[in-house]
Design a protein around this motif. Sequence first.
Motif, PDB file in Angstrom:
ATOM      1  N   ASP A  25      -2.338  -0.450  -1.510  1.00  0.00           N
ATOM      2  CA  ASP A  25      -2.161   0.991  -1.601  1.00  0.00           C
ATOM      3  C   ASP A  25      -3.080   1.545  -2.683  1.00  0.00           C
ATOM      4  O   ASP A  25      -3.303   0.906  -3.717  1.00  0.00           O
ATOM      5  CB  ASP A  25      -0.708   1.330  -1.952  1.00  0.00           C
ATOM      6  N   ASN A 297      -5.834   3.626   5.627  1.00  0.00           N
ATOM      7  CA  ASN A 297      -5.993   2.427   4.811  1.00  0.00           C
ATOM      8  C   ASN A 297      -6.691   1.369   5.652  1.00  0.00           C
ATOM      9  O   ASN A 297      -6.352   1.172   6.831  1.00  0.00           O
ATOM     10  CB  ASN A 297      -4.633   1.882   4.372  1.00  0.00           C
ATOM     11  N   ARG A 398       3.169   4.829   1.072  1.00  0.00           N
ATOM     12  CA  ARG A 398       2.850   3.463   0.687  1.00  0.00           C
ATOM     13  C   ARG A 398       2.954   2.567   1.915  1.00  0.00           C
ATOM     14  O   ARG A 398       3.782   2.791   2.802  1.00  0.00           O
ATOM     15  CB  ARG A 398       3.797   2.968  -0.401  1.00  0.00           C
ATOM     16  N   GLN A 399       2.081   1.555   1.963  1.00  0.00           N
ATOM     17  CA  GLN A 399       2.097   0.546   3.016  1.00  0.00           C
ATOM     18  C   GLN A 399       2.017   1.170   4.409  1.00  0.00           C
ATOM     19  O   GLN A 399       2.638   0.705   5.359  1.00  0.00           O
ATOM     20  CB  GLN A 399       3.359  -0.324   2.899  1.00  0.00           C
ATOM     21  N   ARG A 403      -3.209   7.326   5.607  1.00  0.00           N
ATOM     22  CA  ARG A 403      -2.936   7.805   4.259  1.00  0.00           C
ATOM     23  C   ARG A 403      -2.559   9.282   4.277  1.00  0.00           C
ATOM     24  O   ARG A 403      -3.062  10.058   5.092  1.00  0.00           O
ATOM     25  CB  ARG A 403      -4.163   7.605   3.371  1.00  0.00           C
TER      26      ARG A 403
END
Length: 412
Positions: A25, A297, A398-399, A403
């Motif tokens: 992240d 990501n 997160r994860q 994004r």
Amino acid sequence: MPLDPAPVPPSAPSPPQVRVWSVDDLPALDPDPFLDEVLREEPVTRIKLPYGEGHAWLVTRYEDIRFVTSDPRFSREQVVGRDVTSMRPEPVASQTAGLQYIDPPRHNRLRRVVARAFTGKSMQRLRPLAELRATELLDAMEDAGAPADLMEHLHGPFPIAVIRDFLGVDEKDWHRWAETGEALLSAGAESKERAAQVARANRARIAELIRRRRAEPREDLAGVLAQAVEADEITEDEAISLATAVQVSGGHAVRNNSGSMMYALLTHPGHLDRLRREPELLPRAVDELFRYVPHRNGVGIPRIAVEDVTVGGELIRAGEVVYNAYVVANRDPEVFPDPDALDFDRENRAHLAFGHGPHHCLAAVMARMEAEVMIGTVLTRFPGIRLAVPPQEVEFQRQGLIRGPRTLPVTW
């Protein structure tokens, strides 16, 4: 007479370097330092991701990515069923639905059908509805009072509302579709059983809508798909899969990308002020924001080389896996001078945020329209809008594969 020295056997070639990429992240809109390093030092390199077997090639330069994504010697179809190194234990998109994992000529056949719904004329029909949805949502935000969460009030519900209008869902049915659509977008975090239940319910609703459009034609996505089924261009199963792919990707991607765009503007007050003063600049600004914002990501769906191909000076063998890093290609300094700057006057706007080649995102025209509507409506309605907390306190997902801010607290 001296003897000639014995020949020295050639040394064995050193094993290829494989970079391990954990895809961590990252804060807010920070670029990925791993991708920046690879672009500078080894633009076509081997990587190992957290899951799956073996290694893959990672392509980072703008021109190399355009080459790979438009060359038929790289196949998405051949990924299906292979345990390739990847970011997730499961594929990042369904390998049985939509256009993601198929090659020409089948890909061309399905894409031609869906493209009929993503036209300038259809966006002209959809835009007034989108503007109405944005106004209604911002009315509710104003009634709730400042500070307010822009993700909760606008960036979350707006893309889902636009997708429903695009599909052709009647307003009286919205509540059923809202529950299922939101569950689909979060199904990855749920149990497999729950995710399967949600998918079955959604499939049944789409099938019902397409059957209704066969009897009552309209100029929406369900109507386009129904006509194609009637003409035997596609099967009903293909129509349902295509509608599902548009529904899920359109809602989730636009939510996060548009939230990131608004965060970028709120943390660049000079740019925000210029858009207030020069609203005609909005289409250019939106295109630059698509280039500037790191929309995902890591990497997405890989390809398999079907024969030996040289890319960026590296020989990629038949059967090897290739990933394209669109995010870092959008900051390739050979193509975009001063790439880390947000520049509304940038001359080259040919970014790769929507991919390239046969798999270029069909919904790009709609995503641009939605971003223009959201940003334009917010600036008109709340000219004094600003973050209600320091930028570093804005919480990002997160994860996630895509994004974007989890919350975006604003005041006006």
